[in-house]
Write an enzyme that holds these catalytic residues in place. Structure first.
Site, PDB file in Angstrom:
ATOM      1  N   ALA A  67      39.239  46.883  52.224  1.00  0.00           N
ATOM      2  CA  ALA A  67      39.723  47.532  53.240  1.00  0.00           C
ATOM      3  C   ALA A  67      39.102  47.416  54.568  1.00  0.00           C
ATOM      4  O   ALA A  67      37.739  47.216  54.573  1.00  0.00           O
ATOM      5  CB  ALA A  67      39.829  49.035  52.858  1.00  0.00           C
ATOM      6  N   GLY A 123      39.608  46.304  48.101  1.00  0.00           N
ATOM      7  CA  GLY A 123      41.208  46.140  48.408  1.00  0.00           C
ATOM      8  C   GLY A 123      41.349  44.534  48.071  1.00  0.00           C
ATOM      9  O   GLY A 123      42.482  44.261  47.740  1.00  0.00           O
ATOM     10  N   GLU A 126      42.074  44.348  44.531  1.00  0.00           N
ATOM     11  CA  GLU A 126      42.942  44.861  44.150  1.00  0.00           C
ATOM     12  C   GLU A 126      44.285  44.119  44.348  1.00  0.00           C
ATOM     13  O   GLU A 126      45.348  44.033  43.699  1.00  0.00           O
ATOM     14  CB  GLU A 126      43.019  46.353  44.806  1.00  0.00           C
ATOM     15  CG  GLU A 126      41.954  47.209  44.292  1.00  0.00           C
ATOM     16  CD  GLU A 126      41.837  48.682  45.078  1.00  0.00           C
ATOM     17  OE1 GLU A 126      41.933  49.726  44.324  1.00  0.00           O
ATOM     18  OE2 GLU A 126      41.733  48.589  46.186  1.00  0.00           O
ATOM     19  N   GLU A 148      33.722  50.433  46.099  1.00  0.00           N
ATOM     20  CA  GLU A 148      33.757  51.479  46.968  1.00  0.00           C
ATOM     21  C   GLU A 148      32.993  52.701  46.772  1.00  0.00           C
ATOM     22  O   GLU A 148      32.629  53.380  47.635  1.00  0.00           O
ATOM     23  CB  GLU A 148      35.243  52.039  46.663  1.00  0.00           C
ATOM     24  CG  GLU A 148      36.644  51.107  47.375  1.00  0.00           C
ATOM     25  CD  GLU A 148      36.804  49.967  46.558  1.00  0.00           C
ATOM     26  OE1 GLU A 148      37.759  49.322  46.676  1.00  0.00           O
ATOM     27  OE2 GLU A 148      36.201  49.655  45.498  1.00  0.00           O
TER      28      GLU A 148
END
Length: 732
Positions: A67, A123, A126, A148
């Site tokens: 992210a 991310g 993910e 994270e």
């Protein structure tokens, strides 16, 4: 339709190849714009009958770094002025957007595969988990991971739900809670990816999986009769995993890190409900976490500020980047010099290693060669690459070998007279425009520069031990240090992939001034009769990586003694005797030098280490206090002493930017990372409350807790360090 961040093409079999390739950046990240385009692509795949499936890959060396935390940081600023309810809703809507888009991807009714060509973290990982199939390159150093928690947040794109459902809670836990990364072989072994192959073959293999589509375009967790590997919370085996996870987490984090607690809660609660409900649970915890100061502070310091410093935000105006191709390391046979040699050669820099004799110089080179050999053994380097790096190092006693270097780092003992003699030898051969740096940890740079013929090109370049592991480098600006010297030093630190902070000159500079307050408190408490084990354990409970007595052992007690003697010599009648000085001198007299000779405050053996059982001698009359202080009292002493010293360096203009104070405190000596750093700690407590508590401590324990006037003024105005000194620039 054309896209900014993706290339979209369909082959003769109706399989779309989606190439993630954001313009004008070296690494793909999941920004709001990227997620918007991904949603459009999913809609196209789902609605176009001509498209039978899709493969997602990257046009860059890495797949996706995760992210865009810069956007997240900016989004936090937009919450100001909103009520708590409004702020939570805004955060939830933002967090749930990624989960919504990825859920749409995996339920689009067409088979989707990820061709993972390189690094896929956070991310990025993910996104691949939301694909039905995964093929990973095994020849590019590609790695997967969910880091994270290391910056105070949790995986917010379904990572806490899909990974445990894929490989089980026990296998997923270290990846989520500790941020552990794993390569292609491990990913295949654990069942995270379906196939591994050379990067040139991954797209073709991914397309083959899409054509075959054994899952029928449905994720395992969306299939009938799906069972969680190893069992869920309601299963006897799964229940045992969770029963052990909580106390283990408490042992490791002392409840200081909410991200890890929330990740465990996400998994525990989410695995008991269907995926759509589980994703909402994850987003709720993500929102709850971002409302906490620990997460905001860690994101700011460990990502945004660190990144800004590494990009050269402190480079003086008018100075351009320069390439550092060759350096000299004086005292290269010593522990610090050998480390500097190693990280420099590892970065592709030619290194001339100089020492008082050839044996010492050879020792410095051998240290680097041994380090590279370990890299080969662990599979991180090829033998060919290790040989190439080793060939960059020249070990010699001939100072004329410095005739074409860009920069020199002096790393000899903390002795001003010795350093002065060495500077004379260096400058006889140092080319015009080259920079001379000292790795001194305490001696003022202006004082050392007095022995140089080129003080404007002289700067402090202070590394931390062990050099190979510690990522901070403190650049100390003397009275006559020029902008070019600062800029070139920043270039050098960037080349060796470490984080620079630029500070003004003073004894101990910034980091050592603050860390000494930590070590001093440990010794002060020892002389007050506090139990050594209580001191050490309370420090770790406060968030410090090791106790103050253990840290002094690591730094070396004999080095502390030498620094003490040099300080006495330099300050003369102004030197103040303190309890810690008495302890250091006594330990030195007893020949207890720390870990280096296996006896210091601890005793070291092959079985580990234990506190020396004769430390009671430093207590009043050799007797420990009958009533010991509370853990909270010790935690406050340890954290406040360091934070107050950091505030003093701001008052004295030693540090100009709170970002440098915070990042430096975490990377330099491990100040409780969950706080975001020393100044974030003060800001979070609140300057008024912090000053009130410091005054209480000062009444009991004296001078170390005296509040600087700057902090009193800020408390009266209810200011914060980032509000007063940082502004938009520091908070960005």
């Amino acid at each position: 339709m054309s896209y900014t961040h993706f290339k979209f093409e369909t082959d003769a079999d109706g399989i779309a190849l989606i190439t993630f390739d954001s313009p004008n950046v070296s690494m793909n990240v999941l920004s709001n714009k990227v997620m918007e385009e991904l949603g459009q692509i999913v809609e196209k795949i789902s609605s176009d009958d001509a498209i039978k499936g899709a493969v997602i890959t990257s046009g860059k060396k890495a797949f996706c770094a995760g992210a865009d935390l810069s956007e997240l940081g900016g989004g936090m600023a937009e919450l100001e002025g909103l009520s708590e309810t409004e702020a939570k809703q805004k955060l939830f809507d933002t967090a749930f957007l990624l989960n919504t888009k990825l859920r749409e991807l995996e339920t689009c009714g067409k088979p989707i595969a990820a061709a993972i060509n390189g690094l896929a973290l956070g991310g990025g990982f993910e996104v691949t988990l939301a694909c039905h199939y995964r093929v990973m390159a095994n020849d590019t150093g590609a790695k997967l991971g969910l880091p994270e928690s290391l910056v105070g947040v949790l995986p917010g794109g379904g990572g806490t739900q899909r990974l445990p459902r894929l490989i089980g809670v026990m296998n997923a836990a270290p990846i989520m809670l500790q941020g552990k990364q794993f390569d292609a072989d491990k990913a295949k072994e654990q069942g995270v990816v379906h196939e591994i192959a050379p990067v040139s073959e991954i797209v073709a293999k991914a397309k083959a999986l899409v054509k075959e589509d054994k899952l029928g375009a449905k994720q395992p967790w969306d299939q009938d009769k799906f069972k969680i590997p190893g069992g869920g919370p309601y299963h006897p085996a799964g229940m045992q995993v969770f029963a052990g996870a909580s106390p283990m987490l408490l042992k490791e984090t002392y409840a200081n890190y909410p991200a890890q607690r929330y990740i465990l809660s996400c998994v525990y609660e989410g695995l008991q409900v269907p995926m759509d409900a589980a994703l909402r649970i994850e987003s709720r915890y993500f929102t709850k976490l971002l409302m906490r100061p620990e997460s905001r502070n860690m994101i700011r310091s460990l990502f945004l500020s660190k990144q800004a410093l590494e990009k050269g935000v402190r480079r003086p105006q008018g100075q351009d980047k320069a390439e550092i191709k060759k350096i000299g390391v004086i005292g290269g046979g010593g522990f610090m010099g050998a480390g500097i040699t190693t990280v420099s050669a590892q970065a592709g820099i030619e290194v001339v290693v100089l020492d008082k004799d050839q044996e010492g110089a050879d020792k410095g080179k051998q240290h680097a060669l041994d380090h590279f050999a370990k890299g080969v053994k662990r599979g991180k380097l090829t033998q060919e690459k290790a040989d190439q790096l080793g060939a960059l190092i020249t070990a010699t006693t001939d100072y004329s070998a410095l005739k074409d270097v860009d920069l020199v780092v002096e790393a000899v003992f903390e002795d001003s007279d010795l350093k002065a003699k060495i500077y004379k030898m260096i400058e006889e051969h140092l080319p015009e425009g080259a920079i001379l740096g000292s790795n001194t940890s305490t001696i003022p740079i202006t004082s050392l520069a007095g022995s140089s013929q080129r003080p404007e090109e002289f700067i402090g370049i202070h590394f931390f031990s062990p050099v190979e592991k510690m990522n901070l480098v403190e650049l100390i600006v003397g009275e006559k240090t020029g902008d070019k010297a600062i800029s070139r030093a920043i270039d050098f630190v960037a080349k060796i992939k470490k984080t620079p902070i630029v500070v003004a000159d003073t004894r101990g500079f910034y980091a050592n001034r603050c860390v000494m307050r930590y070590i001093e408190q440990g010794m002060y408490m020892l002389t007050e009769g506090v139990k050594p084990a209580l001191i050490e354990n309370a420090a770790k409970m406060a968030g410090m990586p090791v106790g103050p007595l253990s840290l002094q052992d690591e730094v070396a007690i004999d080095l502390g003694y030498k620094v003490l003697q040099q300080t006495k010599k330099d300050l003369g009648s102004e030197f103040e005797e303190t309890p810690n000085a008495e302890v250091i001198e006594k330990m030195y007299e007893l020949g207890r030098y720390g870990r280096k000779n296996k006896k210091g405050f601890y005793v070291y053996s092959d079985d580990g280490k234990r506190l020396w059982d004769e430390l009671d001698q430093f207590a009043p009359n050799g007797k420990l206090l009958a009533e010991q202080p509370s853990v909270q009292e010790i935690k406050d002493r340890i954290l406040y002493a360091q934070a107050l010293e950091a505030a003093r360096t701001m008052e004295e203009d030693i540090v100009a930017d709170p970002r440098e104070a915070d990042v430096g405190s975490i990377l330099g000596w491990g100040f409780a990372p969950y706080t975001g750093g020393v100044l974030s700690f003060i800001d979070t407590v609140g300057t008024a409350d912090f000053v009130a508590r410091a005054d209480e401590l000062a009444k009991k324990y004296g001078k170390p807790f005296e509040v600087p006037q700057l902090l009193r003024d800020m408390a009266a105005k209810k200011e914060t360090f980032y509000g007063r000194f940082g502004g938009a620039k520091a908070a960005a």
